[in-house]
Design a protein around this motif. Structure first.
Motif, mmCIF file in Angstrom:
data_model
loop_
_atom_site.group_PDB
_atom_site.id
_atom_site.type_symbol
_atom_site.label_atom_id
_atom_site.label_comp_id
_atom_site.label_asym_id
_atom_site.label_seq_id
_atom_site.Cartn_x
_atom_site.Cartn_y
_atom_site.Cartn_z
ATOM 1 N N VAL A 61 0.839 -1.198 0.000
ATOM 2 C CA VAL A 61 0.000 0.000 0.000
ATOM 3 C C VAL A 61 0.874 1.248 0.000
ATOM 4 O O VAL A 61 2.067 1.205 0.312
ATOM 5 C CB VAL A 61 -0.938 0.018 1.234
ATOM 6 C CG1 VAL A 61 -1.979 -1.080 1.132
ATOM 7 C CG2 VAL A 61 -0.147 -0.126 2.528
ATOM 8 N N MET A 62 0.263 2.386 -0.355
ATOM 9 C CA MET A 62 0.970 3.658 -0.374
ATOM 10 C C MET A 62 0.721 4.473 0.901
ATOM 11 O O MET A 62 1.341 5.511 1.101
ATOM 12 C CB MET A 62 0.560 4.459 -1.612
ATOM 13 C CG MET A 62 1.035 3.816 -2.922
ATOM 14 S SD MET A 62 0.120 4.365 -4.392
ATOM 15 C CE MET A 62 0.554 6.102 -4.454
ATOM 16 N N VAL A 63 -0.198 4.006 1.729
ATOM 17 C CA VAL A 63 -0.461 4.627 3.032
ATOM 18 C C VAL A 63 -0.556 3.517 4.070
ATOM 19 O O VAL A 63 -1.259 2.529 3.864
ATOM 20 C CB VAL A 63 -1.780 5.437 3.042
ATOM 21 C CG1 VAL A 63 -2.026 6.042 4.423
ATOM 22 C CG2 VAL A 63 -1.759 6.532 1.987
ATOM 23 N N LYS A 64 0.146 3.686 5.174
ATOM 24 C CA LYS A 64 0.061 2.723 6.279
ATOM 25 C C LYS A 64 -0.128 3.482 7.581
ATOM 26 O O LYS A 64 0.620 4.422 7.873
ATOM 27 C CB LYS A 64 1.329 1.863 6.364
ATOM 28 C CG LYS A 64 1.289 0.835 7.494
ATOM 29 C CD LYS A 64 2.538 -0.032 7.508
ATOM 30 C CE LYS A 64 2.480 -1.053 8.640
ATOM 31 N NZ LYS A 64 3.682 -1.920 8.650
ATOM 32 N N LEU A 65 -1.135 3.083 8.351
ATOM 33 C CA LEU A 65 -1.421 3.718 9.635
ATOM 34 C C LEU A 65 -1.623 2.643 10.697
ATOM 35 O O LEU A 65 -2.364 1.684 10.471
ATOM 36 C CB LEU A 65 -2.690 4.579 9.537
ATOM 37 C CG LEU A 65 -2.636 5.753 8.545
ATOM 38 C CD1 LEU A 65 -4.028 6.340 8.349
ATOM 39 C CD2 LEU A 65 -1.669 6.819 9.024
ATOM 40 N N THR A 66 -0.945 2.784 11.818
ATOM 41 C CA THR A 66 -1.086 1.837 12.926
ATOM 42 C C THR A 66 -1.265 2.613 14.222
ATOM 43 O O THR A 66 -1.075 3.832 14.274
ATOM 44 C CB THR A 66 0.164 0.947 13.070
ATOM 45 O OG1 THR A 66 1.273 1.776 13.487
ATOM 46 C CG2 THR A 66 0.522 0.247 11.765
ATOM 47 N N GLU A 67 -1.607 1.910 15.272
ATOM 48 C CA GLU A 67 -1.688 2.530 16.598
ATOM 49 C C GLU A 67 -0.310 2.563 17.266
ATOM 50 O O GLU A 67 -0.028 3.438 18.076
ATOM 51 C CB GLU A 67 -2.659 1.742 17.493
ATOM 52 C CG GLU A 67 -4.094 1.743 17.026
ATOM 53 C CD GLU A 67 -4.761 3.105 17.103
ATOM 54 O OE1 GLU A 67 -4.226 4.001 17.813
ATOM 55 O OE2 GLU A 67 -5.800 3.295 16.446
ATOM 56 N N ASP A 68 0.575 1.619 16.910
ATOM 57 C CA ASP A 68 1.772 1.372 17.704
ATOM 58 C C ASP A 68 3.055 2.027 17.192
ATOM 59 O O ASP A 68 3.952 2.324 17.982
ATOM 60 C CB ASP A 68 2.015 -0.143 17.805
ATOM 61 C CG ASP A 68 0.838 -0.863 18.458
ATOM 62 O OD1 ASP A 68 0.183 -0.246 19.328
ATOM 63 O OD2 ASP A 68 0.572 -2.018 18.075
ATOM 64 N N ASN A 69 3.203 2.222 15.887
ATOM 65 C CA ASN A 69 4.478 2.717 15.360
ATOM 66 C C ASN A 69 4.795 4.128 15.861
ATOM 67 O O ASN A 69 3.921 4.984 15.936
ATOM 68 C CB ASN A 69 4.477 2.694 13.832
ATOM 69 C CG ASN A 69 4.548 1.286 13.272
ATOM 70 O OD1 ASN A 69 4.994 0.368 13.948
ATOM 71 N ND2 ASN A 69 4.105 1.111 12.038
ATOM 72 N N ASP A 70 6.067 4.340 16.170
ATOM 73 C CA ASP A 70 6.490 5.642 16.714
ATOM 74 C C ASP A 70 6.629 6.709 15.633
ATOM 75 O O ASP A 70 6.345 7.881 15.877
ATOM 76 C CB ASP A 70 7.837 5.494 17.440
ATOM 77 C CG ASP A 70 7.739 4.617 18.670
ATOM 78 O OD1 ASP A 70 6.675 4.622 19.309
ATOM 79 O OD2 ASP A 70 8.733 3.920 18.988
ATOM 80 N N PHE A 71 7.086 6.311 14.435
ATOM 81 C CA PHE A 71 7.351 7.265 13.354
ATOM 82 C C PHE A 71 6.291 7.171 12.264
ATOM 83 O O PHE A 71 5.782 6.084 11.970
ATOM 84 C CB PHE A 71 8.713 6.987 12.698
ATOM 85 C CG PHE A 71 9.901 7.388 13.518
ATOM 86 C CD1 PHE A 71 10.353 8.707 13.534
ATOM 87 C CD2 PHE A 71 10.595 6.445 14.278
ATOM 88 C CE1 PHE A 71 11.460 9.073 14.272
ATOM 89 C CE2 PHE A 71 11.705 6.795 15.020
ATOM 90 C CZ PHE A 71 12.140 8.120 15.024
ATOM 91 N N ILE A 72 5.999 8.308 11.649
ATOM 92 C CA ILE A 72 5.268 8.314 10.393
ATOM 93 C C ILE A 72 6.034 9.200 9.417
ATOM 94 O O ILE A 72 6.467 10.306 9.759
ATOM 95 C CB ILE A 72 3.805 8.796 10.544
ATOM 96 C CG1 ILE A 72 3.073 8.703 9.185
ATOM 97 C CG2 ILE A 72 3.724 10.211 11.107
ATOM 98 C CD1 ILE A 72 1.559 8.860 9.282
#
Length: 451
Positions: free
Chosen positions: A145-156
């Motif tokens: 995918v070209m967009v990834k969103l999570t609750e846990d990752n520190d960086f975007i």
């Protein structure tokens, strides 16, 4: 959370919709038309609207948020219904910020290079199994995918586009992300339909720099005089870290990057890509990747989709396609291919397709953009000029703008195709630059030209 997308079929919008679906949100959407690959990708996740069009009855008080795409109009019936109900309406960048406001936001800005730099960073992170959230403007090898969103990752990691946010929010997208870590790769006037003056365009980058959170940082390309000026003029209390093109050489068609450990063969080429690489290295180091690990990973980076993408090659011929369309991108890409294949005849073809490139006043910005090409070709469609409601562009204006007496100009796609397929490409390099498709050119068929 229930989220409805108005104009779900756009490249950015459908990727955000998929990201929220993968996150477990309830996602719906509408659009008046949806093209591939958005259509198939939405359909695979059960998100493709049953019917095309706008349906105000889809907008109810049960929705937690509306995401409004640029393709929609300010009088869109679904938007009007959402406004009547007092629902929360987000632009695409506003919603991304809402999803990442508790993360460390890394934003890559600039008129050119931002997709490549973002892609390099994500490639390095993926290579070393560092999971981060992201939004990038091209499909990357190894990423679904070209967009990834999570609750846990520190960086975007966010590609910071300077175009407008939505039909009812005229702020550039990258003004809304409030980065902790930022990069500015270059400034070259673009989007003339929105920023009719050079000064107005440059001002958007000053605002971007001032939007960086206090104590944050900006890495900037000190070889771009305008970038250097606006960064150093900012009074924002941030760290300012300059970068420049590293030493490299080209031997027998192979680019070698100079590192502390010696020459490193890499797959990307051209001064602008090496400059992008230097910026990506700084950002990766801010994100915890040391220099040696960066070099190990970047050696395997082959480029972002549609950015100097090799489409055919033989022992004596090669063909590339590239998304380049603005003057600075066209010049950098043409120079890169000529440097890489200096002993071959470079046939460089450019389609004038965007609003800016078809504007008679803006055309003069292309002066010298195709100077490195041995054979320079420009294609444009008079019909596209009519659709964009611009003044007629003539052969004479184009020839004068590029300042090449030998410039070959086509307005008929069949004539352009006949020219292309009549060429002998032995000991030549073909470069096709466009954000369009030359009036229907089959890029797969170009392989037969080179074979």
């Amino acid at each position: 959370m229930n989220v409805h997308f108005i104009a779900i079929g756009g490249s950015a919008m459908h990727n955000l919709a998929l990201a929220l679906h993968n996150k477990g949100y309830q996602v719906t959407g509408s659009d008046d038309t949806i093209f591939e690959p958005s259509k198939s990708r939405l359909d695979a996740k059960g998100l493709l609207p049953e019917k095309f069009g706008w349906f105000p009855e889809k907008i109810t008080s049960n929705l937690d948020a509306i995401v409004l795409g640029m393709h929609a109009k300010a009088d869109n019936p679904e938007l009007l219904k959402a406004q009547d109900l007092g629902l929360k309406i987000y632009s695409y960048p506003e919603f991304l910020y809402e999803q990442s406001k508790h993360k460390t936001r890394v934003v890559i800005g600039g008129s050119h290079g931002k997709t490549t730099i973002t892609s390099m960073i994500l490639h390095v992170m993926h290579y070393h199994n560092r999971d981060v959230d992201y939004m990038v403007g091209a499909q990357l090898e190894g990423f679904d995918v070209m967009v990834k969103l999570t609750e846990d990752n520190d960086f975007i990691v966010l590609e910071g586009d300077e175009y407008l946010s939505s039909p009812i929010d005229r702020r550039p997208k990258f003004h809304l992300y409030k980065p902790n870590i930022a990069l500015l790769s270059g400034i070259a006037w673009d989007h003339i339909n929105v920023f009719p003056t050079y000064e107005g365009y440059v001002e958007q980058f000053s605002i971007f720099i001032d939007s960086i959170v206090k104590g944050g940082s900006i890495s900037y390309n000190e070889e771009d005089s305008e970038v250097k000026r606006v960064v150093e003029a900012s009074e924002n209390t941030i760290r300012k870290l300059a970068y420049h093109t590293p030493e490299y050489s080209v031997k027998h068609g192979q680019t070698l990057l100079m590192t502390p450990e010696g020459e490193l063969p890499i797959e990307v080429f051209g001064k602008h890509n090496l400059n992008n690489l230097a910026g990506a290295k700084w950002i990766c180091q801010h994100m915890g990747i040391d220099e040696d690990d960066f070099y190990e990973a970047i050696a395997t980076f082959s480029g972002a989709s549609k950015r100097l993408e090799k489409i055919a090659e033989t022992a004596t011929s090669v063909a590339y396609k590239d998304f380049a369309h603005s003057p600075s991108k066209v010049e950098a890409t043409t120079n890169a291919v000529k440097e890489q294949y200096e002993n071959r005849t470079l046939v460089a073809c450019l389609e004038l397709h965007t609003y800016s490139s078809l504007n008679a006043e803006f055309l003069k910005e292309y002066k010298g953009a195709l100077a490195a090409a041995d054979v320079a070709v420009v294609f444009y469609s008079p019909h596209a000029v009519e659709i964009k409601k611009l003044k007629e562009v003539t052969h004479e204006q184009i020839a004068s703008a590029f300042e090449r007496d030998d410039l070959i100009i086509f307005t008929n796609p069949y004539d352009f195709k006949d020219f292309l397929f009549s060429q002998n490409f032995d000991n030549k390099a073909l470069l096709l630059m466009s954000s369009g498709n030359y009036g229907g050119l089959d890029f797969d068929a170009v392989e037969s030209l080179i074979a």
